[in-house]
Write a protein that holds these residues in place. Structure first.
Motif, PDB file in Angstrom:
ATOM      1  N   LYS A 101       0.706  -1.464  -0.055  1.00 47.43           N
ATOM      2  CA  LYS A 101       0.046  -0.198   0.082  1.00 47.43           C
ATOM      3  C   LYS A 101       0.503   1.235   0.016  1.00 47.43           C
ATOM      4  N   ASP A 102       2.347   1.162   0.178  1.00 51.13           N
ATOM      5  CA  ASP A 102       3.128   2.247   0.240  1.00 51.13           C
ATOM      6  C   ASP A 102       3.790   2.292  -1.111  1.00 51.13           C
ATOM      7  N   LYS A 103       3.357   0.982  -2.342  1.00 48.98           N
ATOM      8  CA  LYS A 103       4.456   1.413  -3.135  1.00 48.98           C
ATOM      9  C   LYS A 103       3.458   1.907  -4.397  1.00 48.98           C
ATOM     10  N   LEU A 104       3.803   2.398  -5.489  1.00 49.05           N
ATOM     11  CA  LEU A 104       3.096   2.644  -7.085  1.00 49.05           C
ATOM     12  C   LEU A 104       2.476   0.736  -6.966  1.00 49.05           C
ATOM     13  N   ARG A 105       1.523   1.162  -7.502  1.00 51.34           N
ATOM     14  CA  ARG A 105       0.916  -0.420  -7.979  1.00 51.34           C
ATOM     15  C   ARG A 105       0.030   0.271  -8.937  1.00 51.34           C
ATOM     16  N   PRO A 154      10.086   0.407  -4.940  1.00 55.90           N
ATOM     17  CA  PRO A 154       9.475   1.184  -5.140  1.00 55.90           C
ATOM     18  C   PRO A 154       7.808   0.915  -5.881  1.00 55.90           C
ATOM     19  N   LEU A 155       7.229  -0.269  -6.223  1.00 56.65           N
ATOM     20  CA  LEU A 155       6.322  -0.214  -7.083  1.00 56.65           C
ATOM     21  C   LEU A 155       6.299  -2.109  -7.654  1.00 56.65           C
ATOM     22  N   ILE A 156       5.203  -2.141  -7.656  1.00 58.77           N
ATOM     23  CA  ILE A 156       4.310  -3.657  -8.470  1.00 58.77           C
ATOM     24  C   ILE A 156       4.005  -3.473  -9.285  1.00 58.77           C
ATOM     25  N   ILE A 157       3.905  -4.534 -10.336  1.00 62.24           N
ATOM     26  CA  ILE A 157       3.117  -4.319 -11.411  1.00 62.24           C
ATOM     27  C   ILE A 157       2.169  -6.254 -11.108  1.00 62.24           C
ATOM     28  N   ILE A 158       1.169  -5.664 -10.731  1.00 61.33           N
ATOM     29  CA  ILE A 158       0.028  -7.061 -10.831  1.00 61.33           C
ATOM     30  C   ILE A 158      -0.396  -6.993 -11.891  1.00 61.33           C
ATOM     31  N   GLU A 159      -0.999  -8.546 -12.092  1.00 57.67           N
ATOM     32  CA  GLU A 159      -1.665  -8.967 -12.988  1.00 57.67           C
ATOM     33  C   GLU A 159      -2.908  -9.213 -12.367  1.00 57.67           C
ATOM     34  N   GLY A 160      -4.239  -8.510 -13.003  1.00 58.36           N
ATOM     35  CA  GLY A 160      -5.090  -7.961 -11.758  1.00 58.36           C
ATOM     36  C   GLY A 160      -6.572  -9.303 -12.475  1.00 58.36           C
ATOM     37  N   ASP A 161      -6.580 -10.320 -11.959  1.00 61.65           N
ATOM     38  CA  ASP A 161      -8.222 -11.183 -11.969  1.00 61.65           C
ATOM     39  C   ASP A 161      -9.196 -10.824 -12.845  1.00 61.65           C
ATOM     40  N   GLU A 162     -10.069 -10.790 -12.479  1.00 63.48           N
ATOM     41  CA  GLU A 162     -11.531 -10.323 -11.839  1.00 63.48           C
ATOM     42  C   GLU A 162     -11.723 -11.314 -12.041  1.00 63.48           C
ATOM     43  N   TYR A 163     -11.680 -12.693 -11.030  1.00 62.92           N
ATOM     44  CA  TYR A 163     -11.884 -13.482 -10.605  1.00 62.92           C
ATOM     45  C   TYR A 163     -12.612 -12.933  -8.994  1.00 62.92           C
ATOM     46  N   LEU A 164     -13.616 -13.530  -8.095  1.00 60.67           N
ATOM     47  CA  LEU A 164     -13.588 -13.724  -6.732  1.00 60.67           C
ATOM     48  C   LEU A 164     -12.611 -14.135  -6.165  1.00 60.67           C
ATOM     49  N   ALA A 165     -11.961 -12.960  -4.935  1.00 60.17           N
ATOM     50  CA  ALA A 165     -11.241 -13.141  -4.213  1.00 60.17           C
ATOM     51  C   ALA A 165     -10.869 -14.861  -2.594  1.00 60.17           C
ATOM     52  N   ALA A 179      -5.410   0.832  -7.245  1.00 60.20           N
ATOM     53  CA  ALA A 179      -4.425   0.525  -8.409  1.00 60.20           C
ATOM     54  C   ALA A 179      -4.773   2.180  -8.864  1.00 60.20           C
ATOM     55  N   ASN A 180      -2.548   2.602  -8.788  1.00 66.74           N
ATOM     56  CA  ASN A 180      -2.447   3.385  -9.344  1.00 66.74           C
ATOM     57  C   ASN A 180      -2.095   4.100 -11.360  1.00 66.74           C
ATOM     58  N   ILE A 181      -1.796   2.421 -11.350  1.00 65.39           N
ATOM     59  CA  ILE A 181      -1.651   2.618 -12.781  1.00 65.39           C
ATOM     60  C   ILE A 181      -2.661   1.632 -13.030  1.00 65.39           C
ATOM     61  N   GLY A 182      -4.070   1.821 -13.895  1.00 66.55           N
ATOM     62  CA  GLY A 182      -4.251   0.160 -14.352  1.00 66.55           C
ATOM     63  C   GLY A 182      -4.855   0.626 -15.517  1.00 66.55           C
ATOM     64  N   THR A 211     -11.529   1.396  -8.417  1.00 65.89           N
ATOM     65  CA  THR A 211     -10.697   1.721  -7.676  1.00 65.89           C
ATOM     66  C   THR A 211      -9.170   2.435  -7.990  1.00 65.89           C
ATOM     67  N   ILE A 212      -9.498   2.999  -9.020  1.00 65.29           N
ATOM     68  CA  ILE A 212      -7.823   3.386  -9.726  1.00 65.29           C
ATOM     69  C   ILE A 212      -7.952   4.773  -8.333  1.00 65.29           C
ATOM     70  N   GLN A 213      -7.108   5.008  -8.385  1.00 64.01           N
ATOM     71  CA  GLN A 213      -5.927   6.009  -7.068  1.00 64.01           C
ATOM     72  C   GLN A 213      -6.612   7.361  -7.889  1.00 64.01           C
ATOM     73  N   PRO A 214      -7.483   8.707  -7.387  1.00 63.49           N
ATOM     74  CA  PRO A 214      -7.611  10.039  -7.602  1.00 63.49           C
ATOM     75  C   PRO A 214      -6.497  10.293  -8.076  1.00 63.49           C
ATOM     76  N   GLY A 215      -6.295  10.966  -9.929  1.00 63.25           N
ATOM     77  CA  GLY A 215      -4.853  11.649  -9.978  1.00 63.25           C
ATOM     78  C   GLY A 215      -4.248  10.539 -10.930  1.00 63.25           C
ATOM     79  N   GLY A 216      -4.682   9.047 -10.898  1.00 65.56           N
ATOM     80  CA  GLY A 216      -4.104   7.994 -11.524  1.00 65.56           C
ATOM     81  C   GLY A 216      -4.343   7.761 -12.703  1.00 65.56           C
TER      82      GLY A 216
END
Length: 451
Positions: A101-105, A154-165, A179-182, A211-216
């Motif tokens: 949560k403290d990284k660029l996502r 400082p950052l993480i690259i995430i493959e974001g699945d739409e299936y249930l958590a 996400a900061n960048i989606g 859910t993308i953070q404001p300004g992202g």
């Protein structure tokens, strides 16, 4: 930090367990059955459960965190014990967010192309020795695990699945990363067992944008009409950047980016759009176009994504993860476009709950029309395992709108049929999210008749 994984054997779960173990956490886990490669990887790091099965005795008050996998059921005794003790229970995407949560996502979503886009970004960043964490859905060359979580990156690259958590968290995974960048690569109805209508499914992507953070930033495929309309209507406070197929040429079976003629190891419009999405993400991470092209020219593809099994002067054999209608059509088109002088034998294994749903099957209409020879395979054991009434050949042909389509439900019969074909001047494309009934695909590729 003591962390216990319920259903540790899953693809993402066991990789996250290893990542936390490397970080110095005390990791334990359980599962009722674990398959390779999870078994060997967990054993190598000393965190393979000593015995299979669930045991409420493993859940104690000194656990800091319990991470729940999708494979576990609601009445799982370890889950019930953790709830009784009031322990903090996370799904793995929820815990990934806690760790980052403290990284660029950067979160890559979409019905198709997620793994390839993520893999391309990782390849480019790795090429320039950037420090980054990641979560990706396939094993990549040059990366030991599919998950890396550290304190330093400082950052993480995430493959974001739409299936249930998880069984107790019915939100799509990619909603939880904030996400900061989606990225959204496109929308094609999938997971009919969870999202019974197209509207239910597309709504998840609308929510993801929010859910993308404001300004992202939102990077999206502008060639997808449904997605384009969704983005135009969205009031999210983000910069919206559309992308299309980049300028390129195909010559003698080789695809190059224009205008600088950067030769690529990947091909097809779908992959080229994936490449453009990756380029825009890398631009946002301070990698310019010239640097991106230099790095991407050595990218050979993600595992099972148009993976070349064998190559001769007459025949190329590819394996691909394609299973949904849109992926099937795009993958066939990619191979036909790349090799215009060759015929194509295309074989799809229907394996997922969606593809084996009789109401959904009609979505496959005309998806294999560009193949010169179309084959559909469904392992007869899959019907038994999923308690589904088997499809007949005529039902499959009617759904695909092709009377010439061949249908098999036995892997030995399919193998014999393929070995009996003449592959001179012909490519073979094998597509599945399963394993064709355990067929040895590299061996099959070597044995094909190419004389």
């Amino acid at each position: 930090m003591r962390v216990h994984f319920i259903a540790i054997g899953g693809s993402a779960m066991h990789n996250l367990a290893i990542a936390l173990h490397k970080k110095g956490y005390q990791v334990t886990g359980s599962d009722d059955v674990i398959f390779e490669p999870s078994v060997s990887r967990l054993a190598r790091h000393g965190i393979l459960p000593e015995k299979m099965g669930w045991d409420a005795g493993r859940i104690t008050t000194d656990l800091d965190v319990v991470i729940l996998g999708m494979h576990a059921l609601l009445d799982n005794p370890e889950l019930l014990k953790a709830q009784e003790l009031g322990l903090k229970i996370y799904s793995y995407p929820e815990y990934i967010y806690e760790q980052t949560k403290d990284k660029l996502r950067v979160v890559i979503g979409g019905s198709h192309g997620k793994t390839t886009i993520t893999s391309m970004i990782l390849h480019v960043l790795n090429y320039y020795n950037r420090d980054f964490d990641y979560l990706v859905g396939a094993q990549l060359a040059g990366f030991d695990t599919m998950v890396k979580v550290t304190d330093s990156a400082p950052l993480i690259i995430i493959e974001g699945d739409e299936y249930l958590a998880s069984p107790i968290d019915r939100r799509p995974k990619f909603h939880l990363y904030k996400a900061n960048i989606g990225v959204i690569s496109g929308i094609a109805w999938d997971h009919i067992n969870v999202f019974p209508t197209f509207e239910d499914y597309t709504h998840q992507f609308d929510l993801f944008i929010d859910t993308i953070q404001p300004g992202g930033k939102l990077i999206y495929c502008a060639e997808d009409e449904d997605l384009n309309a969704m983005v135009l209507k969205s009031r999210a406070n983000v910069e919206k950047i559309g992308y299309e197929i980049p300028q390129h040429e195909v010559k003698d079976g080789i695809t190059s980016l224009l205008p600088d003629h950067t030769v690529l190891n990947v091909f097809g419009n779908h992959n080229l759009m994936n490449l453009n999405a990756a380029r825009l993400v890398c631009n946002a991470l301070s990698v310019n176009d010239e640097q991106f092209n230099q790095a991407i020219s050595s990218f050979t593809g993600a595992a099972k994504r148009l993976e070349l099994l064998s190559k001769t002067e007459q025949t190329n054999v590819y394996k691909d993860f394609a299973h949904s209608p849109s992926k099937l059509k795009a993958t066939i088109q990619a191979v036909k476009t790349q090799f215009t002088e060759r015929k194509l034998v295309a074989c799809i294994e229907l394996h997922t709950f969606s593809s084996l749903n009789k109401d959904f099957l009609a979505q496959y209409a005309d998806t294999m029309n560009e193949a010169d020879h179309a084959i559909v395979y469904i392992d007869e054991k899959t019907f038994e395992h999923k308690k589904i009434k088997p499809f007949s050949k005529s039902e499959v042909q009617m759904a695909f709108q092709s009377k010439e389509l061949q249908f098999f439900n036995n892997s030995d019969a399919l193998k014999d049929y393929l070995l009996g074909l003449n592959f001179v001047g012909t490519n073979l494309l094998l597509m599945s999210s399963g394993n064709f009934g355990g067929m040895d695909l590299p061996k099959l590729a070597r044995e094909l008749n190419t004389k």
